[in-house]
Design a protein around this motif. Structure first.
Motif: not given
Length: 698
Positions: A466, A501, A506-507, A510, A539, A551, A590
């Protein structure tokens, strides 16, 4: 999942008669697409229905009549030999009515054959062998067919092959080698190249005269070059040599075939031999010079990237360039299987490698790109078996996802064993999405979603992080990898498989779904130290910011102070939810969106000091070292002073540009210039080569 043993399913009590099959087939033929040049649809495999390709020769199998085929069964250890008794109906596959030696008739559907193969539409009268056939219901009562998914599971038999039963044997259609050669010439003139290859093959089998064989090999070599069957073209070219001065043609064709395989060293050797025999031939000189240019690129990594970009067009994205790979090597990795490692020290921004796509169709429509790459992979593995080693050796998912036979790519009955389900697994776990050019894709006006899919074998060996130490970009079918920080010789090289992400759970979900691993990079390992309650709080706070800001980032409009204060308050709460001991030296993903929002909001109000404050926070939140906002510092050092966990993206470039504008407005011209220099270096990492930062505004 279909049955796999003959004992599981019964022989159908009733099947359609030959007359009914032919009548229905003729009705379909009348409706067949009248656009012969339209692209054929692709039948992509459903991985949940996977079954292995046959790795046995037809001569090892028990030949059974069509009447013994069982419904929904893969007939392991068995085979059928049938004659095609109808023209093919061509769609996603080629469907024909076939008959065995006992007069039994059925339908045969052949999928995944390349247009270069005569099996993509088997002519009436040909005899084929189907190895370990899969017999399935076609959706209606008593309507069945033999479904051939793996291209190597069906073999076109020569008319004189002794395995053909007497009742199906026609004998040779033409009597002499000269007749077959003439038939091949006619097919060539009509641009029916697969048939031309078939006829030249029959001609060669029918003659032992070297004076006849040599020019026929030359004809077949030239035809295979047109079809892109470079392995066969090279073999034919070299087989055409006689030891005389005319052998320049053999070396010339062999050199062109080796060039098509991107084997420029062998191409150079063969073309040099052709030049020695025919030194004034302009075509040889041109091909030799072209090959020399590729060897220079492979050795030096010197490319004219702006010229490459300018040469792209909607119809031409395949660049004639070599791959520069000498800074890297493949070796076993402590992370996941094999990895890519540096063979020398490299500075931030330096070229790590440049690789021409092994396979990449010029298809940028998202709905078609994956199918186009899959079809191209199958075709090239069939047409050029030398690709099997590097391509089929790639990772195909976690152990147990799809079991290999170990014989994929080996030549059986004259063709390489190609397992379409393995090919699809390799495609899904190794392909990259590529814009036509990354620099064009950074502009706000770039169309969304236009991505091709391609396979770069060397790059596929690189493991994910990452917070990687390299960044990839694209120009046409060329993948460019640059160092995002200083790299030491022997250090493992990492890339991002997909954009990461902000939330660690979450990442990694995936990563588990796509590749079967949990990331063990510095960011993921660090973030897992946070208690679950803190992860949940972050979160929730990020969701609150995104909801408040819809967003979106502000444009040049004036954002109300009250809204800015609300976002600032949430951003501060979110920052406080990052434990200092956990996040020391690693990104705080974040926080990137709210800080970017605040940069844009304060820029709109011309509050330059606030722009500096939050742009520095953006850099910090990507893991870069930054000073206190009032300290003297050199922005050009962020790539070398930030440790091993920074994350380079185009947003870093944008933050540096915003800093430059704010510093300039505050009268700090020298700092502004240094920010621009840092942004230009970062933009080169992002786009692959030096580009005008103004592209970001277009």
């Amino acid at each position: 999942m279909a049955a796999t043993k003959d004992t599981v399913a019964a022989v159908p009590a009733s099947r359609l008669s030959k007359e009914k099959l032919v009548k229905t087939h003729q009705a379909h033929l009348k409706k067949q697409d009248s656009s012969p040049n339209a692209p054929r649809p692709v039948k992509q495999p459903i991985l949940s229905e996977a079954y292995p390709a046959s790795a046995k020769s037809i001569r090892e199998l028990e030949i059974i009549p069509l009447s013994e085929l069982r419904a929904e069964t893969h007939h392991r250890g068995k085979g059928v030999i049938v004659k095609v008794v109808s023209p093919p109906f061509v769609g996603a596959g080629a469907v024909s009515v076939v008959e065995d030696e006992f007069g039994n008739a059925d339908k045969l559907a052949i999928y995944n054959q390349a247009d270069s193969s005569i099996l993509s539409g088997v002519p009436e009268g040909c005899v084929v062998a189907v190895k370990e056939p899969y017999y399935k219901n076609n959706g209606a009562e008593n309507d069945f067919m033999i479904c051939v998914d793996h291209p190597s599971d069906v073999i076109l038999l020569r008319f004189t092959d002794p395995i053909i039963p007497e009742a199906l044997r026609l004998g040779p259609l033409l009597k002499t080698a000269e007749d077959w050669k003439n038939a091949g010439d006619r097919a060539f003139i009509e641009k029916d190249f697969p048939t031309a290859v078939f006829c030249y093959t029959e001609a060669l089998e029918a003659s032992e005269d070297p004076t006849f064989q040599a020019p026929t090999y030359t004809k077949r070599a030239g035809t295979n070059l047109i079809l892109g069957r470079y392995d066969a073209a090279k073999a034919d070219a070299l087989a055409s040599r006689t030891g005389g001065p005319q052998d320049w043609k053999a070396y010339y064709n062999g050199g062109r075939a080796a060039y098509g395989l991107c084997d420029y060293a062998e191409s150079n050797t063969l073309l040099a031999a052709a030049l020695k025999l025919n030194p004034t031939n302009a075509n040889i000189q041109k091909e030799h010079a072209r090959c020399q240019a590729r060897l220079h690129e492979e050795a030096t990594g010197e490319y004219d990237f702006p010229e490459m970009l300018a040469s792209l067009s909607p119809h031409s994205v395949h660049l004639d360039r070599g791959s520069f790979l000498r800074n890297t090597r493949v070796a076993e990795s402590a992370h996941h299987g094999r990895g890519l490692f540096a063979t020398r020290d490299m500075k931030a921004g330096e070229l790590v490698f440049v690789e021409k796509a092994t396979l990449m169709p010029n298809q940028y429509e998202p709905a078609r790109a994956s199918a186009a790459l899959y079809a191209l992979m199958v075709r090239q593995l069939c047409d050029n078996p030398s690709l099997a080693g590097p391509v089929l050796d790639l990772y195909a998912g976690a152990d147990g996802v799809y079991e290999r036979s170990g014989k994929e790519g080996t030549i059986v009955d004259g063709v390489p064993v190609v397992d379409i389900f393995l090919v699809e697994r390799i495609r899904t776990t190794n392909c990259f999405s590529a814009p036509r050019a990354t620099v064009e894709n950074t502009a706000p006006s770039a169309p969304e979603g236009r991505q091709a899919k391609g396979l770069w074998v060397h790059a596929s060996h690189m493991n994910h992080s990452c917070v990687p130490n390299t960044m990839r970009s694209f120009v046409g079918d060329m993948l460019i990898s640059r160092a995002t920080r200083d790299i030491k010789e022997g250090e493992e090289l990492f890339q991002q498989y997909i954009p990461v992400k902000p939330l660690v759970d979450v990442r990694n979900e995936r990563f588990r779904e796509g590749w079967g691993f949990d990331c063990d990079c510095a960011l993921c390992v660090g973030e897992r130290r946070s208690p679950e309650a803190v992860l949940v709080k972050r979160k929730e706070l990020l969701a609150a910011v995104e909801k408040l800001c819809n967003k979106k980032l502000p444009g040049r409009e004036l954002i109300p102070e009250a809204t800015i204060r609300s976002v600032d308050r949430l951003a501060k709460q979110l920052e406080d939810a990052h434990e200092p001991d956990v996040y020391d030296g690693i990104p705080r993903l974040t926080l990137i969106y709210p800080c970017n929002w605040l940069v844009a909001a304060h820029r709109g109000r011309k509050n330059h000091a606030k722009v500096v404050k939050y742009a520095l926070k953006v850099l910090r939140n990507f893991g870069f070292w930054v000073p206190d906002e009032n300290s003297v510092w050199d922005p050009r050092e962020i790539y070398t002073r930030s440790g091993n966990a920074s994350l380079m993206t185009v947003h870093v470039v944008a933050a540096l540009r915003n800093l430059a504008d704010a510093y300039k407005a505050l009268g700090h011209d020298e700092m502004a210039e240094k920010c621009i220099e840092a942004a230009e270096l970062g933009y080169m990492m992002v786009t692959g080569f030096k580009n005008d930062l103004a592209t970001l505004d277009k």
